[in-house]
Scaffold this motif. Structure first.
Motif, short mmCIF file in Angstrom:
data_model
loop_
_atom_site.label_atom_id
_atom_site.label_comp_id
_atom_site.label_asym_id
_atom_site.label_seq_id
_atom_site.Cartn_x
_atom_site.Cartn_y
_atom_site.Cartn_z
N TYR A 195 17.82 3.02 127.71
CA TYR A 195 17.50 3.54 126.38
C TYR A 195 17.60 2.43 125.36
O TYR A 195 18.51 1.61 125.42
CB TYR A 195 18.45 4.68 126.00
N LEU A 250 25.41 10.32 117.53
CA LEU A 250 24.20 10.00 118.26
C LEU A 250 23.08 10.96 117.89
O LEU A 250 23.26 12.17 117.87
CB LEU A 250 24.48 10.09 119.76
N PRO A 276 19.35 11.64 119.27
CA PRO A 276 18.25 11.29 120.16
C PRO A 276 16.91 11.50 119.49
O PRO A 276 16.77 12.35 118.62
CB PRO A 276 18.41 12.25 121.34
N LYS A 277 15.95 10.67 119.86
CA LYS A 277 14.59 10.81 119.34
C LYS A 277 13.74 11.39 120.47
O LYS A 277 13.40 10.69 121.41
CB LYS A 277 14.04 9.46 118.89
N THR A 313 22.73 10.90 125.37
CA THR A 313 21.36 11.09 124.90
C THR A 313 20.67 12.19 125.69
O THR A 313 20.06 13.09 125.11
CB THR A 313 20.56 9.78 125.01
N LYS A 329 17.98 1.45 121.30
CA LYS A 329 18.31 1.95 119.96
C LYS A 329 17.10 1.81 119.05
O LYS A 329 16.41 0.81 119.07
CB LYS A 329 19.49 1.19 119.38
N HIS A 370 14.61 5.23 121.36
CA HIS A 370 14.97 6.46 122.05
C HIS A 370 16.14 7.19 121.38
O HIS A 370 16.36 8.38 121.64
CB HIS A 370 15.36 6.17 123.50
N TYR A 371 16.90 6.50 120.56
CA TYR A 371 18.04 7.12 119.88
C TYR A 371 18.40 6.31 118.65
O TYR A 371 17.96 5.19 118.46
CB TYR A 371 19.25 7.24 120.80
N ASP A 372 19.22 6.90 117.81
CA ASP A 372 19.78 6.22 116.65
C ASP A 372 21.12 6.86 116.33
O ASP A 372 21.55 7.76 117.05
CB ASP A 372 18.83 6.30 115.45
N LYS A 375 22.17 15.61 124.76
CA LYS A 375 21.77 16.07 123.43
C LYS A 375 20.31 16.53 123.41
O LYS A 375 19.97 17.49 122.71
CB LYS A 375 22.03 14.98 122.40
N ILE A 376 19.45 15.88 124.17
CA ILE A 376 18.05 16.32 124.27
C ILE A 376 17.99 17.69 124.93
O ILE A 376 17.29 18.59 124.47
CB ILE A 376 17.20 15.29 125.03
N CYS A 407 30.21 15.17 125.42
CA CYS A 407 29.06 15.66 124.68
C CYS A 407 29.16 17.17 124.65
O CYS A 407 29.30 17.78 125.70
CB CYS A 407 27.74 15.24 125.34
#
Length: 89
Positions: free
Chosen positions: A11, A25, A27-28, A54, A13, A16-18, A57-58, A85
């Motif tokens: 992944y 966190l 996720p995108k 990630t 930064k 795919h995530y920020d 969270k998705i 998580c």
């Protein structure tokens, strides 16, 4: 979609995530429109400790959108990674 290298997903930064201003966190991910008939009635995740924050969270965002229950199983003592998580259903 992240690349798979040495049997693990890589992944990046920003791609795919920020993180938000509090360090959480974010996720995108975008979800395709899915016909309700094709949605699972339940999602079962075995070895949940093998998933990244990630990925969890998705999954969490997906199940919240569609109202799908999640059952998880795993032995967190089998790995050396530390963290958690929360999946809010």
């Amino acid at each position: 979609m992240p690349e798979r290298k040495n049997d693990s997903l890589q992944y990046e930064k920003g791609k795919h995530y920020d993180f938000d201003s509090e360090g959480n966190l974010i996720p995108k991910a975008t979800f395709k429109n899915i016909d309700k008939k094709e949605l699972p009635k339940v999602i079962i995740i075995d070895e949940v400790s093998r998933f990244t924050d990630t990925e969890l969270k998705i999954i969490n965002e997906f199940v919240k959108i569609h109202g799908i229950p999640v059952i998880t199983a795993g032995d967190l003592h089998q790995i050396s990674a530390v963290g958690k998580c929360e999946i809010n259903i």
